[in-house]
Write a protein that holds these residues in place. Structure first.
Motif, short mmCIF file in Angstrom:
data_model
loop_
_atom_site.label_atom_id
_atom_site.label_comp_id
_atom_site.label_asym_id
_atom_site.label_seq_id
_atom_site.Cartn_x
_atom_site.Cartn_y
_atom_site.Cartn_z
N GLY A 40 45.88 11.32 66.93
CA GLY A 40 44.94 10.22 67.09
C GLY A 40 43.54 10.70 66.74
O GLY A 40 43.31 11.28 65.69
N ARG A 41 42.60 10.48 67.65
CA ARG A 41 41.21 10.88 67.42
C ARG A 41 40.92 12.30 67.89
O ARG A 41 39.82 12.80 67.67
CB ARG A 41 40.28 9.89 68.12
N GLN A 42 41.88 12.93 68.54
CA GLN A 42 41.67 14.29 69.03
C GLN A 42 41.83 15.29 67.89
O GLN A 42 42.72 15.18 67.06
CB GLN A 42 42.65 14.62 70.14
N GLN A 43 40.95 16.28 67.89
CA GLN A 43 40.97 17.32 66.86
C GLN A 43 40.83 18.68 67.53
O GLN A 43 39.95 18.87 68.37
CB GLN A 43 39.83 17.08 65.88
N TRP A 44 41.68 19.62 67.17
CA TRP A 44 41.69 20.96 67.75
C TRP A 44 41.77 21.99 66.63
O TRP A 44 42.58 21.86 65.72
CB TRP A 44 42.92 21.14 68.66
N TRP A 45 40.94 23.04 66.70
CA TRP A 45 40.95 24.12 65.72
C TRP A 45 41.85 25.23 66.23
O TRP A 45 41.59 25.82 67.29
CB TRP A 45 39.53 24.63 65.48
N LEU A 46 42.90 25.51 65.47
CA LEU A 46 43.86 26.54 65.86
C LEU A 46 43.27 27.93 65.69
O LEU A 46 42.66 28.24 64.66
CB LEU A 46 45.13 26.44 65.00
N HIS A 47 43.48 28.77 66.69
CA HIS A 47 43.11 30.18 66.58
C HIS A 47 44.21 30.87 65.78
O HIS A 47 45.39 30.61 65.97
CB HIS A 47 43.01 30.83 67.96
N PRO A 48 43.84 31.76 64.88
CA PRO A 48 44.85 32.45 64.08
C PRO A 48 45.59 33.53 64.88
O PRO A 48 45.18 33.90 65.97
CB PRO A 48 44.02 33.08 62.96
N ILE A 49 46.65 34.00 64.29
CA ILE A 49 47.37 35.17 64.78
C ILE A 49 46.65 36.39 64.22
O ILE A 49 46.26 36.40 63.05
CB ILE A 49 48.84 35.16 64.30
N LYS A 50 46.46 37.41 65.04
CA LYS A 50 45.78 38.64 64.61
C LYS A 50 46.48 39.23 63.38
O LYS A 50 47.69 39.41 63.37
CB LYS A 50 45.80 39.64 65.77
N ASP A 51 45.68 39.52 62.35
CA ASP A 51 46.20 40.12 61.12
C ASP A 51 45.18 41.12 60.61
O ASP A 51 44.16 40.76 60.05
CB ASP A 51 46.46 39.03 60.07
N PHE A 52 45.46 42.39 60.83
CA PHE A 52 44.55 43.46 60.44
C PHE A 52 45.06 44.20 59.20
O PHE A 52 44.79 45.37 59.01
CB PHE A 52 44.35 44.44 61.59
N SER A 53 45.77 43.48 58.32
CA SER A 53 46.36 44.13 57.15
C SER A 53 45.36 44.45 56.04
O SER A 53 45.62 45.32 55.22
CB SER A 53 47.52 43.28 56.60
N ASP A 54 44.22 43.76 56.00
CA ASP A 54 43.15 44.11 55.05
C ASP A 54 41.82 43.58 55.58
O ASP A 54 41.79 42.83 56.56
CB ASP A 54 43.45 43.60 53.63
N LYS A 55 40.72 43.97 54.95
CA LYS A 55 39.39 43.61 55.46
C LYS A 55 39.17 42.10 55.52
O LYS A 55 38.58 41.60 56.47
CB LYS A 55 38.29 44.25 54.60
N LYS A 56 39.63 41.38 54.53
CA LYS A 56 39.44 39.93 54.51
C LYS A 56 40.17 39.27 55.68
O LYS A 56 39.64 38.41 56.36
CB LYS A 56 39.94 39.34 53.19
#
Length: 132
Positions: A40-56
Motif C-alpha cells: 500500500g502506502r507503506q515503504q521500507w528500505w531493506l538492510h542488506p546482508i553483510k558482504d565483505f567480498s570486495d571494497k565496493k
C-alpha cells in the motif's frame, strides 16, 4: 543501487545469528541485496546482508542486518530472537523473529518510541519488493 548476494554470505549471516532465514527472504536478497518493500502506502528500505567480498560491497553493506539489529538492541525493548530487516526512515523497523533455529516469514513492526514489537498480519513474501 542494490546487487545480488551469494548464498554463502546469507549462510554466514545465519550462522552469526544462529537461525535460518525464511526461504522467501533468502531468495529475495540473493536476487537483490537490499531494495524497498512496499505494501500500500507503506515503504521500507531493506538492510542488506553483510558482504565483505570486495571494497565496493563492503561500502554498500555497512548497514547490514546484523549491524542494524545490534544497534537497535542497545536501546532496549528489542526481542532477542529478532533481526531488523528494514527501516522506514522514521526510526521504526520491520523485524523477523526465530525460534528453534528457524526464522518465520511473519513480519513484526518495532515501534522505536514505545520500544514495542507488534505482529503484523502479513508475511515477507506478501510484500512487493523493488530494487533499491
Amino acid at each position: 543501487m542494490a546487487f545480488p548476494v551469494s548464498i554463502e554470505r546469507i549462510r554466514e549471516a545465519e550462522a552469526d545469528i544462529g537461525a535460518r532465514f525464511p526461504e522467501t527472504y533468502a531468495k529475495a536478497m540473493m536476487e537483490d541485496n537490499g531494495g524497498v518493500l512496499r505494501k500500500g502506502r507503506q515503504q521500507w528500505w531493506l538492510h542488506p546482508i553483510k558482504d565483505f567480498s570486495d571494497k565496493k560491497r563492503i561500502k554498500r553493506t555497512c548497514n547490514h542486518v546484523l549491524h542494524e539489529t545490534n544497534g537497535r538492541r542497545e536501546y532496549g525493548g528489542f526481542p532477542e530472537n529478532g533481526v531488523e530487516i528494514a527501516g522506514n526512515g522514521g526510526g521504526d523497523a520491520l523485524v523477523l523473529c526465530h525460534s528453534d533455529g528457524q526464522f518465520s516469514d511473519e513480519l513484526f513492526f518495532f515501534d522505536h518510541e514505545k520500544l514495542q514489537l507488534k505482529k503484523l498480519n502479513i508475511r515477507f513474501g506478501d510484500m512487493k519488493k523493488e530494487r533499491g
